[in-house]
Design an enzyme around this catalytic site. Structure first.
Site, PDB file in Angstrom:
ATOM      1  CG  HIS A 196      -4.838   3.645   3.061  1.00  0.00           C
ATOM      2  ND1 HIS A 196      -5.483   4.857   3.134  1.00  0.00           N
ATOM      3  CD2 HIS A 196      -5.307   3.018   1.954  1.00  0.00           C
ATOM      4  CE1 HIS A 196      -6.311   4.961   2.111  1.00  0.00           C
ATOM      5  NE2 HIS A 196      -6.227   3.872   1.374  1.00  0.00           N
ATOM      6  CD  GLU A 222      -2.783   1.445   0.310  1.00  0.00           C
ATOM      7  OE1 GLU A 222      -3.413   0.501  -0.175  1.00  0.00           O
ATOM      8  OE2 GLU A 222      -2.909   2.616  -0.088  1.00  0.00           O
ATOM      9  CB  THR A 242      -5.587  -0.457  -4.047  1.00  0.00           C
ATOM     10  OG1 THR A 242      -4.938   0.421  -3.138  1.00  0.00           O
ATOM     11  CG2 THR A 242      -5.010  -1.851  -3.873  1.00  0.00           C
TER      12      THR A 242
HETATM   13  C1  GP9 Z   1      -8.689  -0.829   0.625  1.00  0.00           C
HETATM   14  C2  GP9 Z   1      -7.286  -0.734   0.185  1.00  0.00           C
HETATM   15  C3  GP9 Z   1      -6.892   0.684  -0.035  1.00  0.00           C
HETATM   16  O1  GP9 Z   1      -9.224  -2.098   0.692  1.00  0.00           O
HETATM   17  O2  GP9 Z   1      -6.990  -1.549  -0.877  1.00  0.00           O
HETATM   18  O3  GP9 Z   1      -7.399   1.186  -1.194  1.00  0.00           O
HETATM   19  P1  GP9 Z   1      -6.845   2.567  -1.790  1.00  0.00           P
HETATM   20  O4  GP9 Z   1      -7.515   3.667  -1.075  1.00  0.00           O
HETATM   21  O5  GP9 Z   1      -5.364   2.593  -1.619  1.00  0.00           O
HETATM   22  O6  GP9 Z   1      -7.221   2.456  -3.219  1.00  0.00           O
END
Ligand code: GP9
Length: 417
Positions: free
Chosen positions: A195, A38, A80
């Site tokens: 994140h 992430e 993501t």
């Molecule tokens: C949420 C994670 C984050 O399940 O994959 O998503 P993002 O905000 O980075 O697209």
């Protein structure tokens, strides 16, 4: 109808270079663990804060595997999920919205389906709600056999923070699941702790925050260090397990975590002004292939997430008959060295083209003249060809189109003769 796919295939044939067999099949029959990190960007790799390495474990691991240092994310609003789309299909995500939501009903010939046809148990591991990014629906369209989501993990408040289940527990539980899996398997793991807004409980922080004018960037260092430690615990335990001999790891960053709103602070950290060229280069994300028979080297080829699928299928020695792929094997020395962003910008061996302006890729100096003209044109054409496949749901014609192209007796023109 099926004719709509013909210009797509013609375009792709023009871009194609001879297949190389470098390391072809070196991981034949092996399990694959793809780890999507992430918000992980390349600027932290081999970099320091307060005199300490930010990602000490990754820095060490990348020396043992094949590391790509000119590898870019290619996502847009689907973040993501866009990176997942790129990996599975080797096609571009859309310019607006998330293709995971808007075109989950399309027919795809995605890599999970291909691997599954080749005997793999294909699955995704991500300890978030299964409906997030419409994953539960889209994963069926992409042909995954199983999705281990939040409900399959022991998610408790003590083991959670911010977006949810902390990476260390996610990695730990996931490895236990893999040890029980039928082999060969293809597991895609998606981390979560690092994140935005990058907060971490005090007791989990092992590096001081940054001292720039952006609290977001300052905190970023702590959560990426946390993720690095979670990765360390996972990979070290993986190395000790029986899986090690028969598994390769594909580790890559999904997209940027620090947006251009933090350019000033980023400049303070990196000690240089962040102009358009530097901002573009900040879209590089780490990519590492690691495993027993994977040589140690740093590869400088210019590539992006669109290239992951052909790279992986080459290593696995799997014949991928879907011609509608925009990426090229990163190990092919004759590959078209070009990475196109969803905005129509690009990087190739020599240049970086950003919003009509051309730069020398190595020096960042502006280049006058038409040097980037061809690159910009290719970028536009390629994005629109890729979009036509998604908007027209054209992969549903793939079987028919291939028959028409390859079997002369079925070719209309021949019939008329
Ligand atoms: C949420 C994670 C984050 O399940 O994959 O998503 P993002 O905000 O980075 O697209």
């Amino acid at each position: 109808d099926s004719n709509e796919l013909v210009p797509v295939i013609n375009y792709l044939n023009e871009q194609k270079t001879e297949d190389s067999d470098r390391l072809e099949g070196v991981a034949e029959g092996k399990n694959v663990i793809a780890i999507s990190l992430e918000s992980t960007q390349t600027f932290v790799v081999d970099n320091t804060l307060h005199g300490e390495e930010v990602t000490p474990y990754f820095n060490e691991l990348k020396e043992e595997g094949m590391y790509f240092d000119n590898f870019y994310h290619q996502v847009k609003q689907g973040r993501t999920s866009d990176s997942e789309f790129l990996l599975a299909n080797s096609m571009y995500p859309l310019n607006r919205g998330a293709v995971f939501f808007t075109h989950s009903g399309n027919e795809y010939e995605a890599m999970p389906e291909l691997l599954s046809e080749n005997g793999y148990f294909t699955n995704v591991m991500h300890a978030n709600d299964k409906t997030f990014w419409n994953r539960n629906v889209m994963y069926d369209s992409l042909g995954y056999n199983e999705f281990f989501s939040k409900e399959d993990y022991d998610v408790t408040p003590e083991k959670s923070h911010g977006w949810g289940y902390l990476d260390e527990y996610f990695f730990e539980d996931s490895l236990e699941k893999m040890k029980e899996m039928e082999e060969p398997f293809y597991s895609k793991m998606i981390t979560l702790t690092h994140h935005y807004p990058f907060t971490l409980p005090e007791e989990l922080a092992t590096i001081e925050q940054g001292e720039t004018s952006s609290t977001t960037l300052n905190r970023y260092f702590q959560t990426i260090r946390y993720q690095d430690e979670a990765l360390e615990q996972f990979v070290e335990e993986f190395k000790q397990s029986e899986l090690y001999d028969d598994t390769i790891l594909l580790i890559y960053g999904d997209h940027f975590g620090i947006s251009e709103n933090h350019q000033k602070a980023m400049g303070e950290y990196l000690g240089k002004e962040i102009n358009d060229y530097e901002q573009f280069q900040l879209q590089r994300v780490p990519m590492l292939i690691y495993g027993k028979d994977i040589p140690s080297e740093t590869n400088h080829t210019v590539g992006g997430q669109i290239d992951l699928r052909p790279t992986l299928t080459n290593l696995l020695g799997i014949e991928d008959e879907n011609p509608v792929q925009f990426g090229q094997d990163l190990l092919n020395e004759d590959r078209r060295e070009m990475m196109i962003t969803r905005d129509g910008d690009f990087a190739n061996e020599e240049y970086v083209g950003i919003q009509g302006v051309c730069y020398d890729r190595e020096t960042g100096e502006q280049v006058e003249g038409q040097a980037c003209e061809e690159g910009f044109q290719t970028a536009q054409e390629e994005l629109s060809v890729s979009d036509s496949v998604i908007y027209g749901d054209l992969l549903r014609y793939l079987d028919e189109t291939e028959m028409v192209n390859t079997d002369p007796t079925l070719n209309k023109n021949n019939k008329e003769e």
